[in-house]
Design an enzyme around this catalytic site. Structure first.
Site, short mmCIF file in Angstrom:
data_model
loop_
_atom_site.label_atom_id
_atom_site.label_comp_id
_atom_site.label_asym_id
_atom_site.label_seq_id
_atom_site.Cartn_x
_atom_site.Cartn_y
_atom_site.Cartn_z
N GLU A 204 0.82 -1.21 0.00
CA GLU A 204 0.00 0.00 0.00
C GLU A 204 0.86 1.26 0.00
O GLU A 204 0.36 2.35 0.26
CB GLU A 204 -0.96 0.00 1.20
CG GLU A 204 -1.95 -1.16 1.17
CD GLU A 204 -3.04 -1.06 2.23
OE1 GLU A 204 -3.09 -0.06 2.97
OE2 GLU A 204 -3.84 -1.99 2.31
N LYS A 336 -15.91 -1.48 4.46
CA LYS A 336 -15.34 -1.75 3.13
C LYS A 336 -16.50 -2.16 2.24
O LYS A 336 -17.12 -3.21 2.46
CB LYS A 336 -14.34 -2.89 3.21
CG LYS A 336 -13.02 -2.54 3.92
CD LYS A 336 -12.20 -3.81 4.15
CE LYS A 336 -10.75 -3.51 4.50
NZ LYS A 336 -10.05 -4.74 4.97
P1 PGA Z 1 -6.81 -6.12 2.58
O1 PGA Z 1 -6.33 -5.51 3.95
O2 PGA Z 1 -7.41 -5.04 1.74
O3 PGA Z 1 -5.57 -6.72 1.99
O4 PGA Z 1 -7.81 -7.19 2.92
C1 PGA Z 1 -6.71 -4.27 4.45
C2 PGA Z 1 -7.05 -4.35 5.92
O5 PGA Z 1 -6.86 -5.41 6.55
O6 PGA Z 1 -7.54 -3.38 6.48
ZN ZN Z 2 -7.74 -4.76 8.49
#
Ligand code: PGA
Ligand code: ZN
Length: 427
Positions: A204, A336
Site C-alpha cells: 500500500e 469496506k
Molecule cells: P486487505 O487488507 O485489503 O488486503 O484485505 C486491508 C485491511 O486489513 O484493512
Molecule cells: Zn484490516
C-alpha cells in the site's frame, strides 16, 4: 431510468485484473466505478469471483464480467437510478448464496457504486453531496488513518503486524493532516535510510518493514513523529491494524518475530503492553476473526482507552455489528463496500455503528485503483474516519487528493476534528 449496464476488465494497483462498470441512463448520463481487491480477507466477506485456471494467475474476472453483462444488466434495465435500495435489492435477488459467490462481490460492488455515481451525475451533484442528501447525513471531511510502514500479508510477512499508521486528530483541517503526514512519512524514510534499512515500499506504499521486531517498528514510528517536530500522543497518534487472523492457526497465534506461539491471553497481554508503552489510539482486529472470547476480553480491558475496530471480525455486516455490540466486542467498525458487496448494505452497517455509538471508518483495500468513491462516501456520511493506505502511490493519493477538492467546496471547517468524533480516545 437505467438504459444500460456494461462491465469491462481493467487492472488494479497490483497489476491484477478487476471489474469496472458503466451505468448509462436514458438521458445519456454515465456513472462509473471499479471494484477493489483485498489480500488479507475475512472469511465471511463477499467473495471476489475469479476464474481460476492458469490465465492471469487464476485471477481473471471473465465470470464476474459475465454476471454484470448478463443477469445484472437485465435486472437493472429500466430501473429508477435514484432508488439505490431497490436497485441493490434487485442485484441481491439474483444471488441466493451467502457470500455472493454466484455473481461475485466484485461484480456487485462495482455495479452498485456505478449506480450511485450515475444518480449523483443525473442530479448534477458531487457524489458526497448526493450521498448526504440520499441518506440524511451531515457531510464532513474525515480524519484519515495513514500507513507509514506496511507489514503482514502486504509485505511478505516481514513483520507480523499489518499496518503501522498515524492519525492526526489534533490537526486544524484536512490540509494540515496531509502536511503533517508528509513530514512523518519522510522522517520515517530518513531514519530507515540512516539505519541502512531503507528497502522500498510494501503493497500500500508504506515503507518496507525491515525490522527485527514488531517493537522496532513502533519505536521507529515514534522517532519519526518526533523527527517531524511533533510530540507523539499530542496532535499525532498511532493506529495499528494487527490483522491477527493472518497469523492465527489452530487456535494459536504464531508471531514470527515474537519468540513464542501464544494463546489469546498471551496476545492480549502483548498488545496491552504496547498500549501502555506507545501513544496508540486505535487498534484493528487485535485478535482473530473467530476469537470471540478474545475480542470481548480485549474490549473489556482496553475499550475505554483505545478505539477497537473490527475489520475481518465484522466484515461490514450490520447484524454482526449489533451482535458484537451486545456481547461487548469492538467499539468501531471498518466499512469496506466490497466486503458487504453493495452500497446499501455498507450504509446499513454504517448506520448500525452510529446507532451503537461506535466509530465508523470507511476503508480502501490493499488492491486499489483510480476510483475515489470512498472519499465521497466517507465525507457524505460524515462518518469521521477514512483509511486508504499510505502517503505515496496514486491509487492512494487519489483518495486524499479528492478530499482536498471536496474541502474547497465544503470548507476547511467541515473537517472532523478528533475531539468531535462520536467517541474519542485522545485528549
Ligand atoms: P486487505 O487488507 O485489503 O488486503 O484485505 C486491508 C485491511 O486489513 O484493512
Ligand atoms: Zn484490516
Amino acid at each position: 431510468a437505467i438504459a444500460s449496464v456494461k462491465g469491462r476488465r481493467v487492472w488494479d494497483s497490483r497489476g491484477h485484473p478487476t471489474v469496472e462498470v458503466d451505468v448509462v441512463l436514458e438521458n445519456g448520463v454515465l456513472g462509473r466505478a471499479i471494484a477493489p481487491a483485498g489480500a488479507s480477507r475475512g472469511t465471511r466477506e463477499a467473495i471476489d469471483l475469479r476464474d481460476g485456471g492458469k490465465l492471469l494467475q487464476g485471477k481473471n474476472v471473465a465470470k464476474a464480467l459475465a454476471s454484470v453483462n448478463g443477469p445484472i444488466a437485465k435486472a437493472l434495465k429500466g430501473r429508477d437510478v435514484n432508488d439505490q435500495g431497490a436497485a441493490d435489492a434487485a442485484i441481491l435477488a439474483l444471488d441466493a448464496s451467502p457470500f455472493k459467490e454466484m455473481l461475485g462481490g466484485n461484480a456487485t460492488v462495482a455495479t452498485s457504486l456505478a449506480i450511485l455515481h450515475a444518480a449523483a451525475a443525473d442530479a448534477r451533484k458531487p457524489l458526497w453531496r448526493h450521498v448526504a442528501d440520499q441518506y440524511g447525513t451531515t457531510p464532513s471531511l474525515p480524519l484519515p488513518e495513514i500507513q507509514i510502514f506496511g507489514g503482514g500479508a502486504h509485505a511478505g510477512r516481514r513483520v507480523d503486524i499489518q499496518d503501522f499508521m498515524i492519525m492526526v486528530p489534533g490537526a486544524r483541517d484536512f490540509d494540515e493532516v496531509m502536511e503533517i503526514t508528509n513530514e512523518v512519512y519522510f522522517a520515517a524514510g530518513d531514519i530507515m535510510a540512516q539505519k541502512g534499512k531503507l528497502a522500498g515500499v510494501a503493497d500500500e506504499g508504506g515503507w518496507w518493514p525491515m525490522f527485527d521486531s514488531n517493537e522496532e517498528a513502533l519505536e521507529t514510528l515514534v522517532a519519526a513523529i518526533e523527527k517531524a517536530g511533533e510530540v507523539p500522543g499530542e496532535r499525532v497518534v498511532i493506529s495499528l491494524d494487527i490483522a491477527a487472523s493472518e497469523f492465527r492457526k489452530d487456535g494459536a497465534y504464531n508471531l514470527a518475530l515474537e519468540d513464542r506461539k501464544m494463546d489469546s491471553a498471551g496476545l492480549i497481554d502483548l498488545l496491552g503492553g504496547w498500549l501502555d508503552a506507545y501513544p496508540i489510539a486505535s487498534i484493528e482486529d487485535p485478535v482473530g476473526e473467530d476469537d470471540r472470547a478474545g475480542m470481548i476480553e480485549f474490549t473489556r480491558r482496553f475499550g475505554d482507552k483505545v478505539q477497537i475496530i473490527g475489520d475481518d471480525y465484522l466484515v461490514t455486516n450490520a447484524q454482526l455489528v449489533h451482535e458484537a455490540a451486545a456481547q461487548g466486542a469492538c467499539n468501531a467498525v471498518l466499512i469496506k463496500v466490497n466486503q458487504a458487496g453493495t452500497v446499501s448494505e455498507s450504509i446499513e452497517t454504517f448506520h448500525a455503528a452510529i446507532a451503537q455509538g461506535w466509530g465508523a471508518i470507511v476503508s480502501a483495500r490493499s488492491g486499489e485503483t483510480e476510483d475515489s468513491s470512498i472519499s465521497h462516501l466517507s465525507t457524505g456520511l460524515g462518518g469521521g474516519q477514512l483509511k486508504v493506505g499510505s502517503f505515496t502511490r496514486s491509487e492512494r493519493m487519489v483518495k486524499w487528493n479528492e478530499c482536498l477538492r471536496i474541502q474547497d467546496t465544503l470548507g476547511r471547517d467541515a473537517f472532523v476534528k478528533g475531539a468531535s468524533l462520536a467517541r474519542t480516545w485522545w485528549g
